[in-house]
Design an enzyme around this catalytic site. Structure first.
Site, PDB file in Angstrom:
ATOM      1  N   LYS A 187       3.660  -3.886  17.932  1.00 41.59           N
ATOM      2  CA  LYS A 187       2.644  -2.922  18.388  1.00 41.59           C
ATOM      3  C   LYS A 187       1.758  -2.622  17.191  1.00 41.59           C
ATOM      4  CE  LYS A 187       1.193   1.029  18.839  1.00 41.59           C
ATOM      5  NZ  LYS A 187      -0.153   1.363  18.320  1.00 41.59           N
ATOM      6  N   GLU A 263       9.240   3.165   7.323  1.00 41.70           N
ATOM      7  CA  GLU A 263       8.543   3.036   6.022  1.00 41.70           C
ATOM      8  C   GLU A 263       7.347   3.970   6.114  1.00 41.70           C
ATOM      9  OE1 GLU A 263       9.557   1.273   3.512  1.00 41.70           O
ATOM     10  OE2 GLU A 263      11.122   0.125   4.508  1.00 41.70           O
ATOM     11  N   GLU A 397      -0.589  13.531   1.102  1.00 42.99           N
ATOM     12  CA  GLU A 397      -1.087  12.155   1.052  1.00 42.99           C
ATOM     13  C   GLU A 397      -2.525  12.153   1.578  1.00 42.99           C
ATOM     14  OE1 GLU A 397       0.467   9.237   3.902  1.00 42.99           O
ATOM     15  OE2 GLU A 397       0.542   7.776   2.281  1.00 42.99           O
TER      16      GLU A 397
HETATM   17  P1  NAD Z   1       0.424   6.496  12.063  1.00 44.34           P
HETATM   18  O1  NAD Z   1       1.782   7.074  11.874  1.00 44.34           O
HETATM   19  O2  NAD Z   1      -0.631   7.338  12.628  1.00 44.34           O
HETATM   20  O3  NAD Z   1       0.506   5.208  13.008  1.00 44.34           O
HETATM   21  C1  NAD Z   1       1.354   4.111  12.720  1.00 44.34           C
HETATM   22  C2  NAD Z   1       1.648   3.367  14.009  1.00 44.34           C
HETATM   23  O4  NAD Z   1       2.388   4.236  14.870  1.00 44.34           O
HETATM   24  C3  NAD Z   1       0.407   2.959  14.798  1.00 44.34           C
HETATM   25  O5  NAD Z   1       0.621   1.704  15.401  1.00 44.34           O
HETATM   26  C4  NAD Z   1       0.316   4.042  15.854  1.00 44.34           C
HETATM   27  O6  NAD Z   1      -0.350   3.633  17.031  1.00 44.34           O
HETATM   28  C5  NAD Z   1       1.780   4.298  16.128  1.00 44.34           C
HETATM   29  N1  NAD Z   1       2.068   5.614  16.716  1.00 44.34           N
HETATM   30  C6  NAD Z   1       1.359   6.764  16.599  1.00 44.34           C
HETATM   31  N2  NAD Z   1       1.926   7.738  17.325  1.00 44.34           N
HETATM   32  C7  NAD Z   1       3.032   7.208  17.910  1.00 44.34           C
HETATM   33  C8  NAD Z   1       4.021   7.711  18.781  1.00 44.34           C
HETATM   34  N3  NAD Z   1       4.002   8.973  19.208  1.00 44.34           N
HETATM   35  N4  NAD Z   1       5.012   6.883  19.174  1.00 44.34           N
HETATM   36  C9  NAD Z   1       5.058   5.613  18.746  1.00 44.34           C
HETATM   37  N5  NAD Z   1       4.132   5.058  17.934  1.00 44.34           N
HETATM   38  C10 NAD Z   1       3.123   5.850  17.512  1.00 44.34           C
HETATM   39  O7  NAD Z   1       0.012   5.916  10.636  1.00 44.34           O
HETATM   40  P2  NAD Z   1      -1.351   5.178  10.243  1.00 44.34           P
HETATM   41  O8  NAD Z   1      -2.420   6.195  10.110  1.00 44.34           O
HETATM   42  O9  NAD Z   1      -1.572   4.003  11.118  1.00 44.34           O
HETATM   43  O10 NAD Z   1      -0.970   4.588   8.809  1.00 44.34           O
HETATM   44  C11 NAD Z   1      -1.036   5.320   7.639  1.00 44.34           C
HETATM   45  C12 NAD Z   1       0.332   5.771   7.187  1.00 44.34           C
HETATM   46  O11 NAD Z   1       1.197   4.642   7.036  1.00 44.34           O
HETATM   47  C13 NAD Z   1       0.287   6.437   5.829  1.00 44.34           C
HETATM   48  O12 NAD Z   1       1.070   7.599   5.850  1.00 44.34           O
HETATM   49  C14 NAD Z   1       0.893   5.388   4.898  1.00 44.34           C
HETATM   50  O13 NAD Z   1       1.476   5.920   3.740  1.00 44.34           O
HETATM   51  C15 NAD Z   1       1.901   4.752   5.802  1.00 44.34           C
HETATM   52  N6  NAD Z   1       2.291   3.430   5.296  1.00 44.34           N
HETATM   53  C16 NAD Z   1       3.541   3.279   4.747  1.00 44.34           C
HETATM   54  C17 NAD Z   1       3.933   2.048   4.229  1.00 44.34           C
HETATM   55  C18 NAD Z   1       5.297   1.847   3.615  1.00 44.34           C
HETATM   56  O14 NAD Z   1       5.715   0.711   3.463  1.00 44.34           O
HETATM   57  N7  NAD Z   1       6.015   2.917   3.251  1.00 44.34           N
HETATM   58  C19 NAD Z   1       3.041   0.969   4.273  1.00 44.34           C
HETATM   59  C20 NAD Z   1       1.786   1.155   4.843  1.00 44.34           C
HETATM   60  C21 NAD Z   1       1.415   2.393   5.357  1.00 44.34           C
END
Ligand code: NAD
Length: 494
Positions: A187, A263, A397
């Site tokens: 996804k 992650e 962040e």
């Molecule tokens: P996000 O949490 O908003 O979304 C991540 C994914 O989760 C997307 O595909 C989104 O559609 C999905 N999602 C959102 N709400 C959901 C729900 N209720 N149920 C299931 N899935 C859902 O994050 P983002 O804005 O896409 O990415 C940025 C974040 O990712 C930052 O906090 C960054 O630090 C983190 N990140 C972490 C790593 C790591 O390896 N630790 C790597 C890259 C990014």
């Protein structure tokens, strides 16, 4: 070169359909969403807005493929051959994938090509190559029995990933999961679905059987939540924000207690001591690492602690580097900082810059939105000095090109402040004193600590965080722990 990427972009055919059971299909509801480019706000195309009905179809297909053993039943050497072909094809289609990545999330084409495509192919090849070289175990039990300890694929794996490195984040999950014999449902983020969908076409071309790899674009609260709550998904590999990561763990507990690996976010500290062996290298690394990918990196070293006696020199050198990171057209091969992913993220980052001002930090560079007339989302590289640990920009962040400089006189106090965060993804210390380096590395509560560098990165090395930066590790052989079950078989020997 610039014209050529623009021309290619104009000629690109975008297919926004989902990929279920080996086929491109629209969502069962026929709902779609607009996919806009952050480069100029241009509509790239329509994308399937999948929901629970599509999740059910993909899970059923993945489950059937798993039970029929069309992939899980192949020998590790056979899976290896297919995954290596998958990696080769990713490189063959590299320019197209790089262009899609840049158009979709705004990163410079230079890095989509050199970093994202290369790292994705390398990751898939590495897990493919690894899988027929891993042995199981026999426990040292008494002579009248044999206890076999074997690893089996967990079954149906859902991978939910963010938009900042769409292909790489997907590869970190699908590569070990597929290599181990699982069926996978990916996804992608609704902000960057295009390369994930092309990866599905390419996986099929490489020989991954129908049903083994599905891709469901759509919104998190719709199709993402449907996967996290699904009773027939065995494991979820999630990368994203800490806020959503907490929801994923709740949904896993609320449904079938699927294994849930997260992650999450970071607020990494980079500590530069006065006895740093190479100040120029420390400056180049600090600046290069925070502004890479427009600051949209989970491990970006967004808190820079500099020992007071060298701070002025450090800042002077840092300011000299800033013009290089002025944002530019992501399709220009010379651009090093591109567009912020969308209007929402732009607003979030600008809000943090505003809070830096109002909390009393001193802006030394940047701080403005630029090139707004292009229709895209661009923010100058931004540097705040005189930040203290209580300010919002030092605690939360930002996920944008904003660096906060804090100074210290006592290293122990700097480490204490570095650890005073709910995150624990990465950290760094720069010093010529080996004892100080090791003591500091031990004291820093982070999944990765760098000494005298920040950008150490290799597929052989685990990646993940302490505390609210998540659980489990991506990359390295340790990633197999997430996508396999450990089975013990006791055999009585007469
Ligand atoms: P996000 O949490 O908003 O979304 C991540 C994914 O989760 C997307 O595909 C989104 O559609 C999905 N999602 C959102 N709400 C959901 C729900 N209720 N149920 C299931 N899935 C859902 O994050 P983002 O804005 O896409 O990415 C940025 C974040 O990712 C930052 O906090 C960054 O630090 C983190 N990140 C972490 C790593 C790591 O390896 N630790 C790597 C890259 C990014």
């Amino acid at each position: 070169m610039t014209t050529s990427w623009h021309e290619r972009a104009a000629a690109l055919q975008i297919d926004g359909r989902a990929f279920i059971d080996g086929q491109r299909v629209w969502a069962r509801s026929e709902q779609q969403f607009e996919n806009l480019s952050p480069i100029d706000g241009r509509k790239l195309g329509m994308v399937a807005r999948c929901d629970a009905a599509d999740a059910n179809a993909a899970v059923a297909s993945a489950r059937l493929a798993f039970e029929e053993r069309s992939w899980a039943g192949k020998s590790p050497a056979q899976r290896k051959r297919v995954l290596i072909k998958f990696a080769d094809l990713i490189q063959k289609y590299g320019p197209e994938l790089a262009l899609l990545e840049t158009l979709d999330m705004g990163k410079p084409i230079k890095y989509s090509q050199s970093v994202d495509v290369g790292a994705t192919a390398n990751c898939i090849r590495w897990y493919g190559e690894a899988i027929d070289k891993i042995y199981d175990e026999i426990a040292p039990t008494a002579a009248n029995s044999l206890a076999l300890i074997t690893r089996e694929p967990v079954g149906v794996v859902a991978a939910i990933v963010p938009w900042n490195y769409p292909m790489i984040m997907a590869a970190w999950k699908i590569a070990p999961a597929l290599a181990a014999g699982n069926s996978v449902i990916l996804k992608p983020s609704e902000k960057s679905p295009l390369t994930a969908l092309r990866l599905a076409d390419i996986a099929l071309e490489a020989g991954i059987p129908a049903g083994v790899f599905n891709v469901l674009p759509g919104y998190g609260h719709e199709v993402g939540a449907a996967l996290a709550l699904h009773m027939d998904v065995d494991c979820i590999g999630f990368t994203g924000s800490t806020r959503v990561g907490k929801q994923i763990l709740q949904m896993a507990g609320q449904s079938n207690l699927k294994r849930a690996w997260t992650e999450l976010g970071g607020k990494s500290a980079n500590i530069v001591c006065a006895d740093c062996p190479d100040l120029d290298a420390a400056v180049a690394s600090a600046i290069g690492s925070i502004y890479f990918n427009q600051g949209e990196s989970c491990n970006a070293p967004s808190r820079l602690f500099v020992e007071a006696s060298i701070k002025d020199r450090f800042i002077e050198k840092a300011l000299a580097m800033m013009p290089k990171f002025q944002p530019g057209d992501p399709l220009d091969a010379n651009t090093v900082m591109g567009a912020i992913v969308d209007a929402t993220q732009l607003k979030t980052v600008m809000g943090y810059i505003e809070s830096g001002h109002s909390d009393g930090a001193r802006l030394l560079w940047g701080g403005r939105q630029v090139d707004g007339e292009s229709g895209g989302y661009y923010i100058e590289p931004t540097l705040f000095d005189q930040v203290d640990s209580t300010m919002t920009i030092a605690r939360e962040e930002i996920f944008g090109p904003v660096l906060s400089v804090l100074s210290f006189t006592d290293l122990k106090e700097a480490v204490k402040q570095a650890n005073a965060t709910s995150y624990g993804l990465q950290a760094a210390v720069w010093t010529s004193d080996i004892s100080k380096a090791i003591q500091t590395a031990r004291a820093l509560r982070a999944g990765t600590v760098h000494v005298n560098q920040y950008d150490g990165d290799d597929i052989t090395v685990p990646f993940g965080g302490y505390k609210q930066s998540g659980n489990g590790r991506d990359k390295s052989l340790h990633a197999f722990d997430k996508y396999t079950e450990l089975k013990t078989t006791w055999i009585q020997i007469g």
